[in-house]
Design an enzyme around this catalytic site. Structure first.
Site, mmCIF file in Angstrom:
data_model
loop_
_atom_site.group_PDB
_atom_site.id
_atom_site.type_symbol
_atom_site.label_atom_id
_atom_site.label_comp_id
_atom_site.label_asym_id
_atom_site.label_seq_id
_atom_site.Cartn_x
_atom_site.Cartn_y
_atom_site.Cartn_z
ATOM 1 N N LYS A 36 4.686 -15.407 10.403
ATOM 2 C CA LYS A 36 3.923 -14.389 9.683
ATOM 3 C C LYS A 36 2.468 -14.797 9.689
ATOM 4 C CE LYS A 36 4.896 -10.515 7.461
ATOM 5 N NZ LYS A 36 6.043 -9.614 7.674
HETATM 6 P P1 NAD Z 1 1.556 -0.306 4.295
HETATM 7 O O1 NAD Z 1 0.282 -1.007 4.137
HETATM 8 O O2 NAD Z 1 1.706 0.714 5.377
HETATM 9 O O3 NAD Z 1 1.961 0.419 2.912
HETATM 10 C C1 NAD Z 1 2.057 -0.265 1.686
HETATM 11 C C2 NAD Z 1 2.242 0.798 0.607
HETATM 12 O O4 NAD Z 1 2.534 0.158 -0.636
HETATM 13 C C3 NAD Z 1 0.984 1.638 0.365
HETATM 14 O O5 NAD Z 1 1.385 2.966 0.062
HETATM 15 C C4 NAD Z 1 0.373 0.983 -0.880
HETATM 16 O O6 NAD Z 1 -0.464 1.875 -1.599
HETATM 17 C C5 NAD Z 1 1.631 0.640 -1.630
HETATM 18 N N1 NAD Z 1 1.502 -0.399 -2.654
HETATM 19 C C6 NAD Z 1 0.945 -1.623 -2.547
HETATM 20 N N2 NAD Z 1 1.057 -2.284 -3.710
HETATM 21 C C7 NAD Z 1 1.707 -1.459 -4.557
HETATM 22 C C8 NAD Z 1 2.131 -1.544 -5.900
HETATM 23 N N3 NAD Z 1 1.889 -2.641 -6.615
HETATM 24 N N4 NAD Z 1 2.789 -0.494 -6.449
HETATM 25 C C9 NAD Z 1 3.040 0.621 -5.748
HETATM 26 N N5 NAD Z 1 2.670 0.765 -4.459
HETATM 27 C C10 NAD Z 1 2.000 -0.246 -3.890
HETATM 28 O O7 NAD Z 1 2.682 -1.452 4.437
HETATM 29 P P2 NAD Z 1 4.119 -1.324 5.096
HETATM 30 O O8 NAD Z 1 4.012 -1.722 6.508
HETATM 31 O O9 NAD Z 1 4.719 0.000 4.735
HETATM 32 O O10 NAD Z 1 4.880 -2.505 4.341
HETATM 33 C C11 NAD Z 1 5.509 -2.323 3.070
HETATM 34 C C12 NAD Z 1 6.525 -3.438 2.857
HETATM 35 O O11 NAD Z 1 7.483 -3.416 3.916
HETATM 36 C C13 NAD Z 1 5.954 -4.862 2.863
HETATM 37 O O12 NAD Z 1 6.708 -5.660 1.985
HETATM 38 C C14 NAD Z 1 6.171 -5.307 4.293
HETATM 39 O O13 NAD Z 1 6.205 -6.723 4.438
HETATM 40 C C15 NAD Z 1 7.524 -4.672 4.543
HETATM 41 N N6 NAD Z 1 7.877 -4.505 5.957
HETATM 42 C C16 NAD Z 1 7.075 -3.808 6.807
HETATM 43 C C17 NAD Z 1 7.460 -3.638 8.127
HETATM 44 C C18 NAD Z 1 6.664 -2.798 9.110
HETATM 45 O O14 NAD Z 1 7.147 -2.593 10.220
HETATM 46 N N7 NAD Z 1 5.505 -2.290 8.761
HETATM 47 C C19 NAD Z 1 8.646 -4.215 8.586
HETATM 48 C C20 NAD Z 1 9.444 -4.911 7.701
HETATM 49 C C21 NAD Z 1 9.050 -5.051 6.392
#
Ligand code: NAD
Length: 420
Positions: free
Chosen positions: A110
């Site tokens: 990561k």
């Molecule tokens: P992103 O940046 O696209 O979206 C994050 C979202 O969460 C946004 O809408 C933001 O406003 C919201 N957010 C942040 N803090 C918050 C809070 N305290 N309360 C409510 N909403 C909040 O990120 P993403 O890629 O969608 O990732 C989200 C999660 O999924 C993370 O934990 C990430 O590690 C995990 N993840 C992502 C992927 C991927 O392919 N992008 C894959 C596996 C896991």
């Protein structure tokens, strides 16, 4: 009376506690346990970026490789003001287990930069990305460590990393990152992959637990890449997504939020707030909204010992990484609320990243239907394997997934032996 302060969460302490519990149950021998308990490699970089006003600002970033015994390190890059070395360590360790749960030939890594990207212009963001990519280029590469998008990073940022790395070598090396735009070697289906995987696993869990999807009330925290796509696919499957939230606030509609309209609203306004036909609710109460399926899809440590007893869901599916603390997990278990763990639930992203890497390496691209069919098959197979392990050991889903994953990584570590 003393006011109880929320506990400072350390995600790496949480990740190691989860690993230890699985290692205990597996009876893992001490040498292998000691190897798997810590990241293999950690790089910290402090680097300058020229801002638009001509000044120089220093930034700190990390790239951590937890384990590479089953294949090249794989894991996203996060831009966030809350990034810390321990957070990146935890996320790297979870990537190792995630790749092993779905049985794809990658290890875990990561990366992260301490920055609030909303405060940077596009040009500053590009310069920061290219400099960070250069700083970590000593350890990333298509055969060694392959980054991808995570919180606050996207295909454009992946394109800058791919271009920077390629410039250093004098020719295009698309396989150095995944989650790239299609025009430079990205994969069909990658943008949707994590959400699609969450949907497939939720559907399988609902089948196994006897929860009808049709009309199921769903609450989703986070409306970025993962949350918005999960919400859209859940709504398409007949669920009623009654509440969603982003970092700015939470919205509610007991009859179901129009998710495509919410996605358009966020594209136009940058936030969910003000979506016609929905009412604003306090962010703090979102996770406690009575529902059938609760999907945290934002960030780690949101379901804690403080709120776990107030959660009113029949099923929790961890789309985010590490949303449930170890203490909260125990409370939910005692209350009989099943939790589908992150390392299974959100593994669709890394699975299609694997497809993207395979296509880049072979210079041979597949169609979207083929990608989605392969993703579906891996997610269903993995869910069934976790379910079988859970039944065999009479444990919860998280332990079932960890037992499968840790055993696979331990076997690879054991069989390779200790060098020299
Ligand atoms: P992103 O940046 O696209 O979206 C994050 C979202 O969460 C946004 O809408 C933001 O406003 C919201 N957010 C942040 N803090 C918050 C809070 N305290 N309360 C409510 N909403 C909040 O990120 P993403 O890629 O969608 O990732 C989200 C999660 O999924 C993370 O934990 C990430 O590690 C995990 N993840 C992502 C992927 C991927 O392919 N992008 C894959 C596996 C896991």
């Amino acid at each position: 009376m003393a006011i109880k302060q929320p506990k400072e969460l350390n995600p790496f302490v949480e990740a190691v506690a989860q690993f230890d519990a699985a290692a205990d149950m597996l009876g893992l021998e001490p040498d292998i346990r000691a190897i798997l308990r810590v990241p293999k490699r950690e790089l910290t970089v402090n680097f300058p970026v020229r801002m638009d006003d001509g000044s120089i600002q220093m930034f700190t970033g990390y790239r951590v490789q937890h384990n590479i015994n089953r294949g090249p390190a794989k894991g996203g890059i996060r831009y966030d003001a809350r990034v810390s070395l321990d957070e990146v360590r935890a996320l790297a360790m979870w990537m190792t287990w995630k790749c092993a749960v779905v049985n794809i030939p990658f290890g875990g890594a990561k990366g992260g930069v301490i920055v609030d990207p909303r405060k940077l212009s596009v040009h500053e963001l590009e310069r920061l990305t290219r400099r960070y990519a250069t700083e970590i280029s000593t350890i990333i590469g298509p055969e060694s460590d392959i980054p991808a998008p995570d919180v606050n990073t996207n295909p454009q940022i992946m394109a800058w990393i791919m271009d920077t790395y390629s410039m250093h070598h004098g020719y295009s090396i698309p396989a150095v990152v995944t989650g790239k735009p299609l025009s430079i070697g990205g994969s069909e289906g990658r943008m949707e992959a994590t959400g699609r995987g969450v949907y497939v696993v939720t559907r399988e869990a609902c089948r196994a637990l006897g929860i009808p999807m049709e009309g199921a009330r769903v609450v989703v925290q986070g409306f970025g890449n993962v949350g918005s796509i999960t919400a859209r696919l859940m709504a398409l499957a007949g669920c009623k997504v009654i509440a969603v939230a982003d970092i700015y606030g939470a919205i509610y509609n007991e009859n179901g939020i129009d998710i495509p309209a919410a996605i358009r609203h966020v594209q136009e306004r940058g936030r969910l707030e003000g979506l016609p036909g929905s009412e604003q609710i306090p962010s703090a109460s979102l996770l406690e909204t009575p529902c059938d399926i609760l999907i945290p899809a934002a960030t780690e440590g949101v379901i804690t010992e403080e709120n776990a007893s107030r959660i009113q869901a029949k099923l929790i599916v961890e789309a985010a990484n590490g949303p449930t603390t170890v203490e909260a997990d125990a409370i939910l278990k005692a209350r009989g609320i099943p939790v589908i763990p992150d390392i299974l639930a959100n593994a669709g992203g890394v699975t299609v990243s694997y497809f993207e890497w395979v296509q880049d390496v072979q210079h041979f691209f597949w169609g979207e239907d083929e990608i989605n069919a392969r993703l579906e098959s891996i997610m269903v197979r993995s869910f069934k394997a976790v379910q079988a392990k859970r039944d065999e050991k009479d444990c919860d889903y998280r332990m079932g997934a960890y037992l499968l994953a840790v055993a696979r990584v331990a076997e690879a570590t054991q069989v390779r032996g200790v060098y020299p």
